[in-house]
Design a protein around this motif. Structure first.
Motif, PDB file in Angstrom:
ATOM      1  N   ALA A  95      58.334  30.897 -27.589  1.00 23.86           N
ATOM      2  CA  ALA A  95      59.590  30.757 -26.856  1.00 23.86           C
ATOM      3  C   ALA A  95      59.898  32.057 -26.110  1.00 23.86           C
ATOM      4  CB  ALA A  95      60.717  30.432 -27.833  1.00 23.86           C
ATOM      5  N   ASP A  96      60.723  31.908 -25.082  1.00 21.73           N
ATOM      6  CA  ASP A  96      61.292  33.068 -24.390  1.00 21.73           C
ATOM      7  C   ASP A  96      60.220  34.077 -23.934  1.00 21.73           C
ATOM      8  OD1 ASP A  96      63.402  34.545 -23.355  1.00 21.73           O
ATOM      9  OD2 ASP A  96      63.640  35.746 -25.181  1.00 21.73           O
ATOM     10  N   VAL A  97      59.087  33.561 -23.473  1.00 21.23           N
ATOM     11  CA  VAL A  97      58.051  34.474 -22.976  1.00 21.23           C
ATOM     12  C   VAL A  97      58.491  34.996 -21.620  1.00 21.23           C
ATOM     13  CG1 VAL A  97      55.656  34.683 -22.249  1.00 21.23           C
ATOM     14  CG2 VAL A  97      56.242  33.221 -24.207  1.00 21.23           C
ATOM     15  N   HIS A  98      58.574  36.301 -21.501  1.00 23.60           N
ATOM     16  CA  HIS A  98      58.910  36.863 -20.193  1.00 23.60           C
ATOM     17  C   HIS A  98      58.451  38.310 -20.068  1.00 23.60           C
ATOM     18  CE1 HIS A  98      62.379  38.030 -22.685  1.00 23.60           C
ATOM     19  NE2 HIS A  98      62.579  39.005 -21.823  1.00 23.60           N
ATOM     20  N   ILE A  99      58.290  38.685 -18.812  1.00 26.28           N
ATOM     21  CA  ILE A  99      57.920  40.067 -18.478  1.00 26.28           C
ATOM     22  C   ILE A  99      59.172  40.748 -17.965  1.00 26.28           C
ATOM     23  CG2 ILE A  99      56.543  41.502 -16.922  1.00 26.28           C
ATOM     24  CD1 ILE A  99      54.411  39.294 -16.952  1.00 26.28           C
ATOM     25  N   GLN A 100      59.615  41.768 -18.672  1.00 20.77           N
ATOM     26  CA  GLN A 100      60.846  42.470 -18.292  1.00 20.77           C
ATOM     27  C   GLN A 100      60.477  43.732 -17.512  1.00 20.77           C
ATOM     28  OE1 GLN A 100      63.142  43.822 -21.678  1.00 20.77           O
ATOM     29  NE2 GLN A 100      64.327  45.253 -20.410  1.00 20.77           N
ATOM     30  N   PRO A 101      60.699  43.726 -16.185  1.00 19.95           N
ATOM     31  CA  PRO A 101      60.292  44.898 -15.403  1.00 19.95           C
ATOM     32  C   PRO A 101      61.181  46.102 -15.670  1.00 19.95           C
ATOM     33  CG  PRO A 101      61.283  43.220 -13.980  1.00 19.95           C
ATOM     34  CD  PRO A 101      61.319  42.678 -15.380  1.00 19.95           C
ATOM     35  N   LEU A 102      60.600  47.272 -15.588  1.00 15.20           N
ATOM     36  CA  LEU A 102      61.338  48.521 -15.806  1.00 15.20           C
ATOM     37  C   LEU A 102      60.928  49.518 -14.718  1.00 15.20           C
ATOM     38  CD1 LEU A 102      60.600  48.731 -19.629  1.00 15.20           C
ATOM     39  CD2 LEU A 102      62.879  48.368 -18.661  1.00 15.20           C
ATOM     40  N   ASP A 103      61.930  50.224 -14.180  1.00 17.08           N
ATOM     41  CA  ASP A 103      61.655  51.215 -13.133  1.00 17.08           C
ATOM     42  C   ASP A 103      61.090  52.494 -13.741  1.00 17.08           C
ATOM     43  OD1 ASP A 103      62.623  49.575 -11.134  1.00 17.08           O
ATOM     44  OD2 ASP A 103      64.700  50.276 -11.414  1.00 17.08           O
ATOM     45  N   LEU A 104      60.197  53.111 -12.998  1.00 16.73           N
ATOM     46  CA  LEU A 104      59.601  54.374 -13.431  1.00 16.73           C
ATOM     47  C   LEU A 104      60.041  55.501 -12.501  1.00 16.73           C
ATOM     48  CD1 LEU A 104      55.977  53.065 -14.051  1.00 16.73           C
ATOM     49  CD2 LEU A 104      57.512  53.950 -15.816  1.00 16.73           C
ATOM     50  N   SER A 105      60.251  56.666 -13.087  1.00 19.40           N
ATOM     51  CA  SER A 105      60.406  57.860 -12.256  1.00 19.40           C
ATOM     52  C   SER A 105      59.029  58.167 -11.639  1.00 19.40           C
ATOM     53  CB  SER A 105      60.897  59.023 -13.117  1.00 19.40           C
ATOM     54  OG  SER A 105      59.996  59.224 -14.180  1.00 19.40           O
ATOM     55  N   PRO A 106      58.954  59.033 -10.635  1.00 15.95           N
ATOM     56  CA  PRO A 106      57.646  59.306 -10.009  1.00 15.95           C
ATOM     57  C   PRO A 106      56.581  59.668 -11.055  1.00 15.95           C
ATOM     58  CG  PRO A 106      59.399  60.270  -8.699  1.00 15.95           C
ATOM     59  CD  PRO A 106      60.055  59.731  -9.957  1.00 15.95           C
ATOM     60  N   GLN A 107      55.435  59.052 -10.912  1.00 19.23           N
ATOM     61  CA  GLN A 107      54.354  59.186 -11.896  1.00 19.23           C
ATOM     62  C   GLN A 107      53.250  60.103 -11.374  1.00 19.23           C
ATOM     63  OE1 GLN A 107      54.265  57.234 -15.174  1.00 19.23           O
ATOM     64  NE2 GLN A 107      56.373  57.636 -14.522  1.00 19.23           N
ATOM     65  N   TRP A 108      52.673  60.857 -12.279  1.00 14.68           N
ATOM     66  CA  TRP A 108      51.632  61.849 -11.958  1.00 14.68           C
ATOM     67  C   TRP A 108      50.288  61.149 -11.748  1.00 14.68           C
ATOM     68  CZ3 TRP A 108      47.178  63.419 -14.700  1.00 14.68           C
ATOM     69  CH2 TRP A 108      46.645  64.668 -14.368  1.00 14.68           C
ATOM     70  N   PHE A 109      49.731  61.318 -10.578  1.00 17.08           N
ATOM     71  CA  PHE A 109      48.395  60.789 -10.322  1.00 17.08           C
ATOM     72  C   PHE A 109      47.536  61.861  -9.658  1.00 17.08           C
ATOM     73  CE2 PHE A 109      50.695  56.881 -10.917  1.00 17.08           C
ATOM     74  CZ  PHE A 109      49.771  56.072 -11.561  1.00 17.08           C
ATOM     75  N   PRO A 110      46.546  62.385 -10.380  1.00 12.92           N
ATOM     76  CA  PRO A 110      45.629  63.328  -9.738  1.00 12.92           C
ATOM     77  C   PRO A 110      44.775  62.548  -8.741  1.00 12.92           C
ATOM     78  CG  PRO A 110      44.839  62.775 -11.935  1.00 12.92           C
ATOM     79  CD  PRO A 110      46.148  62.055 -11.744  1.00 12.92           C
ATOM     80  N   GLN A 111      44.707  62.999  -7.518  1.00  9.81           N
ATOM     81  CA  GLN A 111      43.999  62.259  -6.471  1.00  9.81           C
ATOM     82  C   GLN A 111      42.528  62.629  -6.414  1.00  9.81           C
ATOM     83  OE1 GLN A 111      45.772  59.868  -4.566  1.00  9.81           O
ATOM     84  NE2 GLN A 111      47.182  60.314  -6.243  1.00  9.81           N
ATOM     85  N   ARG A 112      42.263  63.903  -6.459  1.00 11.81           N
ATOM     86  CA  ARG A 112      40.887  64.411  -6.366  1.00 11.81           C
ATOM     87  C   ARG A 112      40.822  65.715  -7.138  1.00 11.81           C
ATOM     88  NH1 ARG A 112      42.384  62.312  -1.771  1.00 11.81           N
ATOM     89  NH2 ARG A 112      43.952  63.899  -1.610  1.00 11.81           N
ATOM     90  N   TRP A 113      39.679  65.969  -7.724  1.00 14.58           N
ATOM     91  CA  TRP A 113      39.458  67.303  -8.263  1.00 14.58           C
ATOM     92  C   TRP A 113      37.960  67.550  -8.387  1.00 14.58           C
ATOM     93  CZ3 TRP A 113      41.130  63.312 -11.411  1.00 14.58           C
ATOM     94  CH2 TRP A 113      40.346  62.990 -12.524  1.00 14.58           C
TER      95      TRP A 113
END
Ligand SMILES: [Zn+2]
Length: 501
Positions: A107-125
């Motif tokens: 019952a009550d299956v759902h995906i509850q979205p949540l906002d994120l603050s800016p996330q760290w993603f290393p692009q290249r190294w």
């Protein structure tokens, strides 16, 4: 050896001797000789109903989650990948889990979205070490989470050998503006080496994991001004050889780049599913969905255990389920630091907390429930390798703390009965992980282990033995069933204060 191992099982469980199959599970298979197969703990007498909780079956869910990670890797993220919070892998994983819940008729299956603050993603190294006419590209170098970017165009600086990075190791060494190589390994004394090198003005810090092999390891934030990287053993020893061979006046040099983006406007989610019970009292079963690389031990195994429990209880008629079972796939916590664990923060909001957990008898956090037991360079075995055993590791554990002795007794009995090895003493607080956000206001149970492959690019599904998955999940079910024999008052306590560190 074989009869010895069987003997141990029989004595411990009072069950009939089991036939140990001769097929191979092991990674070795070097000689074609028979290899030791995983040891399966026999079901205790009178507990046949738990046979439906099948480790091999649940292990398919570990495989499916690892495949989600690899898909993300193969879509242009070759070095920083996994079921990372805020990515398409996170979204795919949430959909995947919700579909599993739906297919069970929950019952009550759902995906509850949540906002994120800016996330760290290393692009290249990139990291290249040169000296004595040789040049080594450190493929295993992995920036610590939230590491600061290097200046655009990178740095080209002198390398310094820092040993273990203790005060004695660094005595008399000038680290200012240099790249420092530190050496460590799980089990060594914590020297606070990265912090010390940062305080001495290093430009970049490389922390070599001296485990056998050359694994990439995604570390949590070093909280240093200089970016810190982890480095695999083979790469780290090769750098040490260069440093040893350097001649006066011609130091080894490190050329390194690291570009980082903080990506705004991403979302993650909590994934909910409910099996209503005969009453509105609740039992929560949670597991974090995120993780680095294939993230099999941490935490595809935990999510698989959670689904295994949902499958088990979905087949039991509602009127025989005393309490409502609420399952939550948590966003997790690998995006450590400010703005992380938004799902846990949401659950801790006073209004949500009082609404959701007022009648909660138990909260089980399924986190790293099964980890292959490995030995680094076992004594008198030649070579430089991690050796696998045919057993799963003992786990750190917590079962309600000192104020809930009944819950502790129920849990320990269940773990013993179903063959879950534990560290002898419980942790004073839950093992590092998501129960840490819930245990102060719910009667919590968690077991967990963090071993050689934890957070590495070698954390593949085969590092999660199905036998351990089966044993731990069966024990969780037993704990749920035993707790359901008792009133709420046996387990509920006033909220505990936030512990002082
Ligand atoms: Zn975890």
């Amino acid at each position: 050896m074989r009869s010895f191992l069987i003997g141990v099982l029989v004595t411990a469980s009072a069950a009939a001797a089991i036939e140990v199959p001769r097929t191979s599970f092991a990674q070795s298979g070097r000689t074609g000789a028979p290899t030791a197969d995983l040891l399966e703990w026999p079901l205790p007498p009178g507990e046949q109903s738990y046979a439906r909780i099948d480790g091999r079956h649940m292990h398919q869910y570990v495989e499916e989650q690892a495949a989600i990670s690899r898909r993300y890797r193969d879509q242009g993220h070759p070095k920083f990948w996994g079921r990372i919070i805020g990515t398409s892998a996170d979204a795919e994983n949430a959909e995947w889990l919700a579909k599993k819940f739906t297919s069970l008729g929950m019952a009550d299956v759902h995906i509850q979205p949540l906002d994120l603050s800016p996330q760290w993603f290393p692009q290249r190294w990139s990291v290249t070490v040169s000296g004595g006419g040789k040049s080594i590209a450190l493929d295993s170098a992995q920036p610590d989470y939230r590491a600061a970017a290097l200046p655009s165009g990178g740095v080209d600086v002198e390398a310094v050998y820092g040993g273990l990075g203790s005060a004695a190791d660094l005595a008399g060494k000038d680290l200012k503006g240099k790249a420092v190589f530190l050496y460590t390994m799980l089990g060594l004394h914590n020297e606070e080496a990265v912090k010390r090198a940062d305080e001495r003005g290093a430009a970049a810090i490389f922390e070599v994991d001296m485990q056998p092999g050359n694994m990439r390891y995604q570390a949590y934030p070093s909280n240093t001004r200089a970016p810190a990287f982890t480095v695999g053993g083979d790469d780290g020893f090769a750098v040490r050889d260069l440093l040893a061979a350097a001649v006066q006046g011609q130091p080894v040099r490190v050329r390194a780049t690291l570009d980082v983006e903080m990506v705004p406007n991403l979302k993650t989610a909590l994934v909910w599913g409910t099996l209503p019970g005969a009453t509105d009292e609740t039992i929560y079963i949670v597991a974090h969905r995120d993780g680095w690389f294939e993230a099999s031990g941490d935490n595809a195994g935990g999510v698989a255990a959670m689904i295994g429990l949902a499958e088990y209880y979905a087949k039991i008629p509602r009127e025989q389920r005393r309490r409502t079972l609420v399952f939550i796939g948590l966003d997790g916590h690998h995006n450590t630091g400010p703005g992380s664990a938004v799902g846990g923060v949401w659950l801790n909001d006073p209004a949500n907390k009082s609404r959701l957990f007022a009648k909660t008898a138990l909260a089980i956090n399924c986190e790293h429930p099964s980890t292959i037991q490995t030995y680094a360079r076992p004594r008198y075995i030649a070579g430089d390798a991690l050796h696998w055993s045919n057993m799963y590791l003992a786990q750190q554990w917590y079962a309600g703390g000192p104020s809930r002795p009944e819950l502790g007794a129920i849990a320990v009995r269940a773990f013993e009965e179903f063959g879950v090895p534990l560290l002898k003493d419980p942790n004073p607080r839950p093992p590092a992980g998501d129960l840490g956000r819930l245990y102060r206001f719910t009667p919590g149970v968690a077991t967990s282990e963090f071993f050689h492959y934890f957070h590495t690019d070698r954390e593949s599904p085969d590092t999660v033995p199905w036998t351990g998955l089966q044993a731990t999940t069966r024990a969780y079910a037993k704990i749920i069933d035993e707790v359901n024999k008792h009133p709420l008052s046996m387990f509920q306590r006033p909220e505990e204060p936030v512990p002082t560190p």
